[in-house]
Design a protein around this motif. Structure first.
Motif, mmCIF file in Angstrom:
data_model
loop_
_atom_site.group_PDB
_atom_site.id
_atom_site.type_symbol
_atom_site.label_atom_id
_atom_site.label_comp_id
_atom_site.label_asym_id
_atom_site.label_seq_id
_atom_site.Cartn_x
_atom_site.Cartn_y
_atom_site.Cartn_z
ATOM 1 N N LYS A 83 39.151 -34.489 29.005
ATOM 2 C CA LYS A 83 38.356 -33.719 29.954
ATOM 3 C C LYS A 83 37.214 -33.035 29.211
ATOM 4 O O LYS A 83 37.340 -32.724 28.026
ATOM 5 C CB LYS A 83 39.208 -32.632 30.624
ATOM 6 N N PRO A 84 36.116 -32.732 29.904
ATOM 7 C CA PRO A 84 35.018 -32.013 29.259
ATOM 8 C C PRO A 84 35.403 -30.550 29.016
ATOM 9 O O PRO A 84 36.290 -30.024 29.671
ATOM 10 C CB PRO A 84 33.869 -32.113 30.263
ATOM 11 N N ASN A 92 30.071 -23.023 21.103
ATOM 12 C CA ASN A 92 30.910 -22.637 19.965
ATOM 13 C C ASN A 92 31.254 -23.858 19.117
ATOM 14 O O ASN A 92 31.180 -23.817 17.886
ATOM 15 C CB ASN A 92 32.167 -21.942 20.472
ATOM 16 N N PHE A 93 31.590 -24.931 19.771
ATOM 17 C CA PHE A 93 31.950 -26.198 19.149
ATOM 18 C C PHE A 93 30.786 -26.725 18.310
ATOM 19 O O PHE A 93 30.953 -27.080 17.136
ATOM 20 C CB PHE A 93 32.310 -27.159 20.287
ATOM 21 N N CYS A 132 28.856 -32.630 24.379
ATOM 22 C CA CYS A 132 28.371 -31.265 24.151
ATOM 23 C C CYS A 132 26.940 -31.285 23.621
ATOM 24 O O CYS A 132 26.123 -30.448 24.013
ATOM 25 C CB CYS A 132 29.294 -30.519 23.191
ATOM 26 N N VAL A 133 26.624 -32.227 22.747
ATOM 27 C CA VAL A 133 25.249 -32.358 22.257
ATOM 28 C C VAL A 133 24.321 -32.635 23.434
ATOM 29 O O VAL A 133 23.268 -32.015 23.585
ATOM 30 C CB VAL A 133 25.129 -33.480 21.196
ATOM 31 N N LYS A 139 20.350 -25.281 23.640
ATOM 32 C CA LYS A 139 20.551 -23.833 23.529
ATOM 33 C C LYS A 139 20.667 -23.359 22.087
ATOM 34 O O LYS A 139 20.453 -22.189 21.806
ATOM 35 C CB LYS A 139 21.803 -23.414 24.294
ATOM 36 N N ILE A 140 21.036 -24.263 21.168
ATOM 37 C CA ILE A 140 21.245 -23.850 19.773
ATOM 38 C C ILE A 140 20.467 -24.698 18.785
ATOM 39 O O ILE A 140 20.643 -24.571 17.588
ATOM 40 C CB ILE A 140 22.745 -23.868 19.412
ATOM 41 N N GLY A 141 19.638 -25.576 19.245
ATOM 42 C CA GLY A 141 18.986 -26.548 18.378
ATOM 43 C C GLY A 141 19.602 -27.891 18.672
ATOM 44 O O GLY A 141 20.452 -28.017 19.549
ATOM 45 N N VAL A 142 19.222 -28.882 17.958
ATOM 46 C CA VAL A 142 19.705 -30.222 18.272
ATOM 47 C C VAL A 142 20.591 -30.745 17.151
ATOM 48 O O VAL A 142 20.102 -31.300 16.181
ATOM 49 C CB VAL A 142 18.531 -31.193 18.523
ATOM 50 N N PRO A 143 21.912 -30.545 17.265
ATOM 51 C CA PRO A 143 22.823 -31.142 16.263
ATOM 52 C C PRO A 143 22.852 -32.660 16.439
ATOM 53 O O PRO A 143 22.481 -33.182 17.486
ATOM 54 C CB PRO A 143 24.183 -30.549 16.602
ATOM 55 N N LEU A 144 23.305 -33.326 15.416
ATOM 56 C CA LEU A 144 23.389 -34.784 15.457
ATOM 57 C C LEU A 144 24.565 -35.243 16.299
ATOM 58 O O LEU A 144 25.644 -34.669 16.237
ATOM 59 C CB LEU A 144 23.562 -35.339 14.045
#
Length: 148
Positions: A83-84, A92-93, A132-133, A139-144
């Motif tokens: 589930k999402p 947070n993740f 989540c990406v 909201k927090i930048g762009v993680p890979l």
């Protein structure tokens, strides 16, 4: 001392996931006792820790400290039930970072109790990260994202 802290984390995390997986497995199969060998599990997990460097243990401990317990539970349930997770937990993740996420998942699912579930759960963890990406990274930048 660090190993003791990590072992505590390992026990807490794997116990919760293991119990949920055991209940799920029990409900899918005909009723039969769920075999668990504490001595074998302890020895296997102890060997797993003994083969890790102090730096790796510290890295994983720091990673686990960054995750809120509420989101840890929500993510664990999300992994098991596919589930999402909530937007707050996605933030947070993602803040713990991809390396932390991948390291924790690889470690937790290398333990005696969960190694058999790794082939099913690890791909889910990557899908959860990618989702989540996709939904909250702005909201927090762009993680890979993980490659699919």
């Amino acid at each position: 001392m660090e190993k003791a802290i990590l072992i505590t984390f390992l026990i807490a995390t794997t116990s919760m996931v293991y119990q949920t997986l055991a209940q799920e497995e029990f409900s899918r199969k005909s009723p039969e006792p769920f075999a668990y060998e504490p001595a074998a599990a302890y020895e296997y997990d102890h060997d797993l820790l003994d083969h890790m460097t102090t730096q790796r243990i510290k890295f994983l401990q720091d990673c686990s400290d960054k995750m809120s317990s509420k989101c840890g539970v929500e993510m664990t349930e999300g992994l098991i039930d596919d589930k999402p997770v909530s937007e707050n937990c996605c933030v947070n993740f993602l803040k713990i970072g991809r390396d932390c996420h991948e390291g924790l998942m690889t470690f937790v699912f290398a333990t005696y109790e969960l190694k058999d579930a790794a082939s099913e759960i690890l791909p889910r963890s990557k899908r959860m990260w990618n989702k989540c990406v996709e939904t909250t990274a702005a909201k927090i930048g762009v993680p890979l994202a993980f490659e699919t």
